[in-house]
Design an enzyme around this catalytic site. Structure first.
Site, PDB file in Angstrom:
ATOM      1  N   GLN A 236       0.824  -1.206   0.000  1.00 30.16           N
ATOM      2  CA  GLN A 236       0.000   0.000   0.000  1.00 30.16           C
ATOM      3  C   GLN A 236       0.863   1.263   0.000  1.00 30.16           C
ATOM      4  O   GLN A 236       0.341   2.363  -0.085  1.00 30.16           O
ATOM      5  CB  GLN A 236      -0.887   0.019   1.256  1.00 30.16           C
ATOM      6  CG  GLN A 236      -1.835  -1.165   1.342  1.00 30.16           C
ATOM      7  CD  GLN A 236      -2.619  -1.230   2.637  1.00 30.16           C
ATOM      8  OE1 GLN A 236      -2.765  -2.296   3.219  1.00 30.16           O
ATOM      9  NE2 GLN A 236      -3.155  -0.120   3.111  1.00 30.16           N
ATOM     10  N   ARG A 386      -8.129  -1.092   8.543  1.00 31.90           N
ATOM     11  CA  ARG A 386      -9.193  -0.171   8.114  1.00 31.90           C
ATOM     12  C   ARG A 386      -9.517   0.809   9.241  1.00 31.90           C
ATOM     13  O   ARG A 386     -10.674   0.961   9.653  1.00 31.90           O
ATOM     14  CB  ARG A 386     -10.423  -0.956   7.667  1.00 31.90           C
ATOM     15  CG  ARG A 386     -11.186  -0.190   6.575  1.00 31.90           C
ATOM     16  CD  ARG A 386     -12.212  -0.969   5.840  1.00 31.90           C
ATOM     17  NE  ARG A 386     -12.878  -0.055   4.905  1.00 31.90           N
ATOM     18  CZ  ARG A 386     -13.835  -0.399   4.077  1.00 31.90           C
ATOM     19  NH1 ARG A 386     -14.268  -1.638   4.029  1.00 31.90           N
ATOM     20  NH2 ARG A 386     -14.386   0.474   3.276  1.00 31.90           N
ATOM     21  N   CYS A 387      -8.485   1.459   9.716  1.00 30.09           N
ATOM     22  CA  CYS A 387      -8.612   2.279  10.912  1.00 30.09           C
ATOM     23  C   CYS A 387      -7.389   3.166  10.993  1.00 30.09           C
ATOM     24  O   CYS A 387      -6.296   2.724  10.703  1.00 30.09           O
ATOM     25  CB  CYS A 387      -8.687   1.329  12.102  1.00 30.09           C
ATOM     26  SG  CYS A 387      -7.992   1.909  13.625  1.00 30.09           S
ATOM     27  N   GLU A 756     -12.711   4.460   6.262  1.00 30.64           N
ATOM     28  CA  GLU A 756     -12.700   3.608   7.447  1.00 30.64           C
ATOM     29  C   GLU A 756     -13.806   3.921   8.439  1.00 30.64           C
ATOM     30  O   GLU A 756     -13.972   3.193   9.423  1.00 30.64           O
ATOM     31  CB  GLU A 756     -11.342   3.747   8.130  1.00 30.64           C
ATOM     32  CG  GLU A 756     -10.251   3.324   7.181  1.00 30.64           C
ATOM     33  CD  GLU A 756      -8.880   3.746   7.609  1.00 30.64           C
ATOM     34  OE1 GLU A 756      -8.784   4.686   8.411  1.00 30.64           O
ATOM     35  OE2 GLU A 756      -7.927   3.130   7.158  1.00 30.64           O
TER      36      GLU A 756
END
Ligand code: CDP
Length: 802
Positions: A236, A386-387, A756
């Protein structure tokens, strides 16, 4: 207190687009440009890459959570036709590559020379002519282990006499990694001593796994003649990885300008593809040594057992309040289980990530939080699943605590929230733990959600059902997120400042290529970034090709995670486009023989004020930039922006969940779930809705289903999809979404991140609903995942289960 229904917040400021559909700037639900290739199976992922002469790697993994390696015998493996090499820690140690730094400046083994620290740890790697032969080679490697005492429980890890795990660190005498604290301890303690009411709760937020569809992998391709390394990688953050590779392997001749990291299509990242995992390094070392491309792709069980873990926070939280429900102080103590290395993907100065957003949406005058990081015999955890770096843990804690306080005070949890929210006029708001929230209207979002779901009627229905012995619960979560790292003065990763970038080239025929320092993993950047440039330049989004993920072509950036793309690279896109528009204005003035000051801009066209017919389009200007530009001006129409945000953005939302619980089985059914989100100005409403749908499902998963746990010998439970329960369409309810729009005052076009929000906001709404359904039985808290078994045991204990 009573629940007063006031009118819901309006959608103002405006959400209608300024550009026509053929341009598709901000606010258009343009269909995703990337979808035709994804839905036709034409995505191009790492495992699709085939290079001439490519070899395959498979990994020998430890069956034990803690053991000494007495010997590794590779003879049988090397006799298998097609097995070319077996790489061990000893092989890498010759090049000083058997250890590597983690993103948190700790160290982690690439391959062990003497000891394994968790079950499924990499022990050796087999390189072969095909994947199956590599797997046969793995089976034939003989490793002689001697088991050591295993430390699984982080509380026991800190007890005196616990085996010290990181004996490689010379002066380390215990298993504590760090102690971190924030806030005014004395002031908070004082507020607690003077409080009318104090509630306290232990909350465990278990270890979970991102379980993206695509596992991790790479193809490392070292060209011996040119001394050039190309790695196609599921990452990523390609630029940051290139720098880390250069820093780690500079001493063996890998220099940054000779390294190219390419992130092709990624099948879900969710934070799990931020760290550098040993497999990437081993495959690269193998390619450098052998001089051929080497492919490594994890299988599903390796992925579930060895990397991409998140959460694992043991929290004790306390809230102090006045009798009238005013929350006065928050105190939190946390033990963070990091596994055997602190490889969390946090910005360097934040060992507990952004956990200090834990005061949430409430106007606390006093707060104090402390976190201790602990080593255990587990794989490294702490990725930001996802945070935005521990926001999920923070939000779950404060939203559960708010409900626990409401229960204690016997007031409606909606009323308690409305009483304690930071009022809209207080923004920008400085929190007790030091953040400056940019904008918000929390009561607006909650009232909208309450109206949409029919909150008052649901409470009546619940009271009726209770009389009949039926179990129905209503749960609220009014969360505040903190996304978009930088600003670079506070945020860096291994010293690399956190900003992000965009480079736009407008070509002579008026089409454009825009390259960004981030990397989409399914979020739709090819579409939304094109829309940002379309908004600013009036070039149709369909004519703007977006590229990311290739360090040879994209400008340097820190990558995509923690919902940072829109606040950082998205902003850079607007700023680069505005630079181009400034130059376009000069060219337009020259073409129209007018002064720049006399020109006005409507998306896609400059015209002379008062003479709308005298104008030039951006396409005509682009052509002139290469064919007929003013003397003394450089040709071309391009710009680059490295955007360093002045602050983070603070998206928020209010979610309300209604559950029904089966008395016989303890099964929880989500009957309704209303999600009102606010991410400021919206680029693409359809994509935002998709992000929220996916996020809600990913938020429901840990609330009800998912957990990676370990037995007392460190054996992983949940290491396959047989027992790590992903949600399917069967469990997923029909999400009902809505929005308010409160722009960020400091973002170039008012946007905040959204990727998120739903993963962060959903778990406490669901947990609160389940506890609410059982509250009259004396239940105050249940740790997630709230499985049917857990609920059934409670019902049995309370004499309710049939
Ligand atoms: O960093 P990441 O892309 O995961 O998160 P994000 O910046 O929150 O964006 C997720 C997706 O939603 C991207 O395609 C964004 O462009 C889009 N988005 C949007 O359309 N409007 C917003 N205000 C925020 C995000």
């Amino acid at each position: 207190m009573t629940t007063t229904a006031k009118p819901a917040a309006s959608d103002a400021p405006k959400t209608l687009p300024d550009t026509p559909p053929e341009v598709s700037g901000l606010g258009h639900s343009m269909k995703r440009k990337e979808d035709p290739r994804f839905i036709r199976g034409r995505g191009h992922y790492v495992d699709d890459i085939q290079l001439p002469g490519m070899l395959y790697m498979d990994i020998v993994r430890s069956p034990y959570a803690h053991a000494t390696i007495k010997s590794i015998n590779t003879d049988k493996a090397l006799k298998i036709p097609g097995v070319l090499a077996v790489i061990t820690g000893e092989t890498l140690a010759k090049f000083n590559l058997h250890w590597m730094p983690t993103l948190m400046s700790d160290t982690q083994m690439v391959l062990p020379t003497d000891r394994v620290m968790y079950q499924a740890q990499e022990v050796a790697a087999v390189i072969a002519t095909d994947r199956y032969t590599a797997a046969d080679g793995v089976d034939a490697v003989e490793v002689d282990y001697e088991q050591l005492p295993v430390v699984v429980d982080p509380f026991k890890a800190l007890e005196p006499g616990a085996p010290v795990l990181r004996t490689d660190k010379k002066d380390k005498k215990d298993n504590r990694i760090f102690h971190w604290e924030v806030g005014d301890k004395q002031g908070t303690d004082r507020a607690f001593s003077g409080a009318d009411v104090v509630v306290k709760q232990d909350i465990y937020i278990p270890r979970i796994h991102v379980a993206s569809i695509e596992t991790c992998g790479c193809v490392a391709d070292f060209d011996r003649v040119r001394g050039q390394l190309t790695v196609y990688m599921t990452t990523q953050a390609p630029h940051a990885i290139r720098t880390v590779f250069a820093l780690v392997a500079g001493h063996v001749g890998l220099s940054e300008e000779k390294i190219r990291i390419i992130s092709p299509d990624i099948g879900g990242g969710f934070g799990g593809k931020v760290p550098v995992y040993p497999g990437y390094v081993i495959a690269t070392a193998a390619s450098v040594v052998i001089g051929k491309p080497v492919k490594w792709i994890e299988d599903r069980m390796e992925n579930l057992q060895a990397d991409s873990f998140a959460r694992d926070y043991h929290i004790t939280a306390e809230v102090a309040a006045k009798k009238d429900g005013t929350m006065t102080a928050l105190r939190i103590k946390t033990l963070a289980d990091h596994g055997y290395a602190d490889a969390a993907a946090n910005p360097s100065k934040f060992p507990a990530g952004l956990f200090s957003i834990c005061t949430g949406s409430y106007d606390f005058k006093n707060a104090f939080a402390e976190v201790d990081g602990v080593y255990t015999n587990k794989p490294p955890g702490g990725i930001a699943y996802r945070c935005s770096f521990r926001v999920t843990e923070a939000v779950h804690t404060i939203e559960r605590m708010t409900d626990i306080l409401a229960h204690e005070l016997k007031v409606d949890p909606a009323d308690l929230r409305l009483k304690n929210f930071i009022a809209p006029e207080k923004f920008p708001y400085k929190s007790a733990l030091g953040w400056e929230y940019d904008s918000g209207n929390y009561s607006g979002a909650l009232r909208k959600a309450m109206d949409k779901i029919g909150y008052a009627a649901l409470r009546k229905e619940q009271a009726e059902k209770r009389k009949k012995g039926e179990l129905m619960g209503i749960g609220i979560s009014s969360f505040t997120e903190i996304v978009g790292a930088g600003p670079s003065k506070h945020f860096d990763i291994l010293g690399i400042k956190m900003f992000d970038s965009c480079e736009i080239r407008v070509h002579p025929t008026g089409k454009a290529t825009a390259r960004f320092g981030t990397k989409s993993q399914g979020q739709g950047h090819e579409t939304t970034y094109a829309q940002i440039v379309a908004e600013e330049l009036g070039i149709p989004a369909a004519h703007i090709e977006v590229e990311e993920g290739d360090t040879d072509t994209a400008p340097y950036g820190l990558g995509t995670y923690a919902s940072r793309s829109t606040p950082t690279a998205g902003a850079a896109g607007a700023m680069a486009a505005r630079k181009i528009r400034d130059k376009a204005r000069k060219i337009a003035a020259y073409l129209l023989e007018a002064s720049e000051a006399d020109l006005e801009w409507k998306p896609g066209r400059f015209s002379v004020k008062g003479s709308p017919d005298r104008g030039v389009t951006i396409q005509e200007i682009a052509f002139a930039a290469y064919t007929n530009h003013p003397q003394g001006m450089e040709a071309g129409l391009e710009a680059v922006s490295y955007y360093d945000p002045p602050n983070l953005t603070f998206p928020f939302g209010s979610y309300i969940c209604v559950v029904d619980i089966d008395r016989g089985t303890g099964a929880v059914k989500i009957r309704r779930f209303v999600a009102v989100d606010d991410c400021g100005t919206i680029i693409n409403p359809m994509i935002v809705e998709g992000q929220i749908h996916g996020g809600l499902t990913m938020g429901m998963a840990p609330a009800l289903l998912e957990e990676i746990s370990y037995d007392d010998q460190g054996n992983v439970q949940g290491g396959s999809f047989m027992d790590y329960l992903l949600p399917t369409a069967m469990e997923t309810p029909k999400w009902e979404t809505d929005k308010t729009v409160t722009p960020s005052p400091h973002h170039p076009f008012g946007a905040k991140g959204v990727g998120e929000s739903a993963t962060v906001g959903a778990p406490p709404a669901i947990a609160n609903a389940v506890v609410d359904a059982l509250a009259h039985l004396g239940v105050r808290h249940i740790d997630i995942p709230i499985t049917p078994e857990k609920v059934w045991r409670i019902l049995k204990e309370k004499g309710v289960a049939e």
